[in-house]
Enzyme design. Structure first.
Site, PDB file in Angstrom:
ATOM      1  N   GLU A 117       0.798  -1.218   0.000  1.00 49.35           N
ATOM      2  CA  GLU A 117       0.000   0.000   0.000  1.00 49.35           C
ATOM      3  C   GLU A 117       0.835   1.274   0.000  1.00 49.35           C
ATOM      4  O   GLU A 117       0.295   2.367  -0.165  1.00 49.35           O
ATOM      5  CB  GLU A 117      -0.940   0.003   1.212  1.00 49.35           C
ATOM      6  CG  GLU A 117      -2.014  -1.081   1.130  1.00 49.35           C
ATOM      7  CD  GLU A 117      -2.892  -1.139   2.364  1.00 49.35           C
ATOM      8  OE1 GLU A 117      -2.422  -0.676   3.433  1.00 49.35           O
ATOM      9  OE2 GLU A 117      -4.013  -1.640   2.274  1.00 49.35           O
TER      10      GLU A 117
ATOM     11  N   GLU B 278       7.442 -21.485   8.119  1.00 52.50           N
ATOM     12  CA  GLU B 278       7.989 -20.517   9.053  1.00 52.50           C
ATOM     13  C   GLU B 278       9.259 -21.022   9.727  1.00 52.50           C
ATOM     14  O   GLU B 278      10.011 -20.238  10.314  1.00 52.50           O
ATOM     15  CB  GLU B 278       6.951 -20.123  10.108  1.00 52.50           C
ATOM     16  CG  GLU B 278       6.647 -21.173  11.140  1.00 52.50           C
ATOM     17  CD  GLU B 278       5.746 -20.631  12.232  1.00 52.50           C
ATOM     18  OE1 GLU B 278       5.953 -21.036  13.388  1.00 52.50           O
ATOM     19  OE2 GLU B 278       4.855 -19.809  11.947  1.00 52.50           O
TER      20      GLU B 278
END
Length: 617
Positions: free
Chosen positions: A411, A434
């Site tokens: 963004e 992860e």
């Protein structure tokens, strides 16, 4: 005799906002503590009566037993809290051996004893499990501004009445015996009052059996009716003693005295005022206490009192983890992994109740982020300084943390006109990945990190291998490391220059960090990117001036912002935007400075993109 801990407790003071207390009590319980001591001061008595009852209830809901301490009461008990009673009753205060009256209530004053009973009644009404009479003693001269440890009290009229005449000015054996008998008599009256009200009593004695402070014979106290627990706090540094030897000595005295009279034992060690160099002594002290048979060991105080300037050290966070591990003998895990006993019926609740619960939990997150405000601001300042030198902002995360990081990074271009490659995200969206340290290392190294770059690692636990590997790679390259986690002093924080710890406490569903922890991460990332871009002059006032005009909506937003910022007519703004090839910042500088688009663009380049600087005369 055993060294295995049975009970561990911690003091907690100064916080009177229930939502913060709720989070901290959950943290204590998750860490393995079984009890908490709350300080009940005269200020609380006057202004926080019902609040303290709520705090006790919160502590019980977290599964903790609760003790109440008369914090600074009358200046005859331990604690930094000031005494209102002393200010209102100067005639009932103690008198030094040299005739000076000092700001501490006399233990032989009937009025003061009545006040202590009123305090005890309130404490019992608040629902505590035990009243903890903390270091009852004649005043320490230094605590009332008298810089002479040889001075002693008390020679007031109340003492004279009990002594049978004026108290001599010399500390004779008779006077010393009277002073100790007065302390014991005061305690006898307090214990009887609490016991009559159905309460339990603990007495914490100073680790001293000679001199002007402390009691020579602990048996006098241990034999008092109504006593449940005999306590001492051998803070070796305060008494210039060796940790292991000093604590062992008083732990043995405590144990032997308590055994003779059939009462329980409790011992306190300090975590305040200690540095990393003191940790071995702290651990040795706890072992010594356990080996002497004291199975209930507590520490003063929560988070090693790092919230209090006078008691904190730069190593408070490290000391807190060390004392907690030593007291509880269990690995310290992220609070978000804790299962909450108060939610055992979660799956039986209605949809409306669940919505209300989640909303209530979410409402605690902004305050937790605010608590980390100083650390967050410091991290942003460091990020801005490097990005001004051409560095990049690189987020790293896995699972929910990675998804939020990728969202924030994506963004920055449309919102602030951030050029491609300035804000990036290195993430994995699969839980199984992860643990893949190699993937993170390769991805980060593939970016060819430079010292100007900033790596922001996001992980609720602060221990995700993926983010740890990324921080290690950043450290190797000399890049800035920032750790964003939901636990303090995490493994990630130890690899980073800046720690942003937002402790939101246990989740409604244990370990589901997409809930409060995820909300906190979104707020933190929003703050990092937004404040960074503001500081990099990508905005003008509260307007987005770097909007990339990629579609009609964004083009209209850029146009509207230029109109608002310049005050020019829509026709003039349209002309300026056309001349600036749609660049709102160039158009705005052109309008504000009264220059053409070419000059405006040149001014912007010379002022590092700041519209305000470029448009100044």
């Amino acid at each position: 005799m055993t060294t295995s801990p049975a009970r561990a407790g911690c003091s907690y003071f100064g916080v009177r906002i229930p939502r913060h207390v709720r989070r901290d009590m959950a943290d204590l319980a998750e860490r393995g503590y079984t009890g908490v001591l709350h300080t009940f001061s005269e200020n609380d008595f006057a202004y926080y009566r019902d609040t303290m009852a709520e705090i006790v209830a919160i502590s019980h809901a977290a599964g903790l037993s609760v003790q109440a301490s008369p914090w600074g009461l009358g200046r005859t008990f331990g604690g930094e809290a000031e005494s209102r009673w002393v200010a209102f009753h100067p005639e009932e205060c103690q008198v030094l051996d040299d005739g000076r009256r000092v700001a501490a209530a006399c233990l032989n004053s009937p009025a003061y004893r009545d006040f202590c009973k009123e305090w005890a009644d309130w404490v019992l009404e608040s629902g505590v499990d035990s009243v903890f009479w903390d270091e009852p003693a004649w005043v320490v001269p230094a605590h009332v501004g008298v810089d002479d440890p040889a001075r002693w009290t008390c020679r007031c009229e109340r003492c004279a009445e009990r002594f049978g005449g004026p108290v001599p000015g010399e500390l004779t054996p008779e006077v010393q015996a009277f002073r100790e008998a007065s302390v014991v008599d005061f305690l006898r009256e307090m214990l009887a009052h609490v016991a009559a009200g159905g309460g339990s009593n603990a007495i914490c004695l100073l680790p001293s059996t000679e001199g002007t402070q402390g009691l020579a014979d602990w048996n006098e106290v241990a034999s008092l009716s109504g006593l449940a627990t005999l306590v001492t706090d051998p803070y070796w540094k305060h008494w210039d003693g060796s940790a292991e030897e000093f604590v062992r000595r008083f732990a043995r005295l405590l144990r032997e005295t308590a055994d003779r009279h059939g009462v329980g034992t409790q011992l306190w060690v300090p975590s305040f005022g200690l540095t990393r160099e003191d940790v071995p002594d702290l651990e040795a002290a706890i072992i010594a206490a356990r080996e002497e048979g004291v199975d209930d060991v507590w520490t003063w105080g929560y988070e090693a009192c790092r919230h209090m300037t006078h008691l904190a050290t730069p190593d408070s966070a490290l000391v807190w983890e060390a004392v907690t591990a030593a007291l509880t003998a269990r690995p310290q895990t992220a609070p978000t992994e804790a299962a909450r006993a108060d939610l055992a019926d979660l799956d039986l609740r209605s949809a409306r109740d669940l919505v209300r619960l989640l909303n209530k939990e979410d409402a605690t997150v902004p305050a937790a982020v605010a608590d980390a405000g100083d650390a967050l601001a410091a991290a942003i300042d460091a990020i801005v300084e490097r990005m001004r030198r051409g560095g990049r902002l690189i987020y790293v995360g896995a699972g929910t943390s990675g998804a939020l990081a990728a969202l924030d990074a994506s963004e920055c271009g449309p919102t602030f006109g951030s050029p491609p490659g300035e804000v990036l995200a290195v993430v994995t969206d699969r839980d199984v990945d992860e643990d893949d340290r190699a993937a993170a290392t390769n991805a980060v190294r593939g970016l060819v990190l430079r010292p100007e770059d900033c790596v922001v690692a996001v992980s609720a636990s602060g221990s995700t291998p993926f983010v740890l590997a990324a921080l290690e790679a950043a450290r190797e390259a000399g890049a800035l490391g920032v750790a964003v986690a939901s636990v303090r002093d995490s493994a990630a924080a130890r690899l980073a220059e800046h720690e942003v710890a937002v402790v939101v406490g246990p989740e409604v569903i244990a370990g589901s960090t997409r809930l409060k922890a995820g909300t906190a991460q979104k707020l933190v990332l929003n703050t990092i990117s937004t404040v960074t871009m503001i500081r990099l002059s990508r905005t003008y006032g509260g307007l987005m001036m770097g909007v990339a005009p990629a579609n009609e909506k964004l083009r209209e937003r850029a146009r509207r912002n230029v109109v608002l910022a310049s005050g020019a007519s829509e026709e003039r703004v349209d002309e300026a935007l056309q001349a600036a090839a749609g660049d709102a910042r160039v158009a705005l500088v052109s309008l504000l400075a009264g220059v053409d688009a070419k000059v405006a663009r040149s001014r912007l380049e010379a002022s590092d993109g700041s519209v305000r600087k470029a448009s100044s005369p």
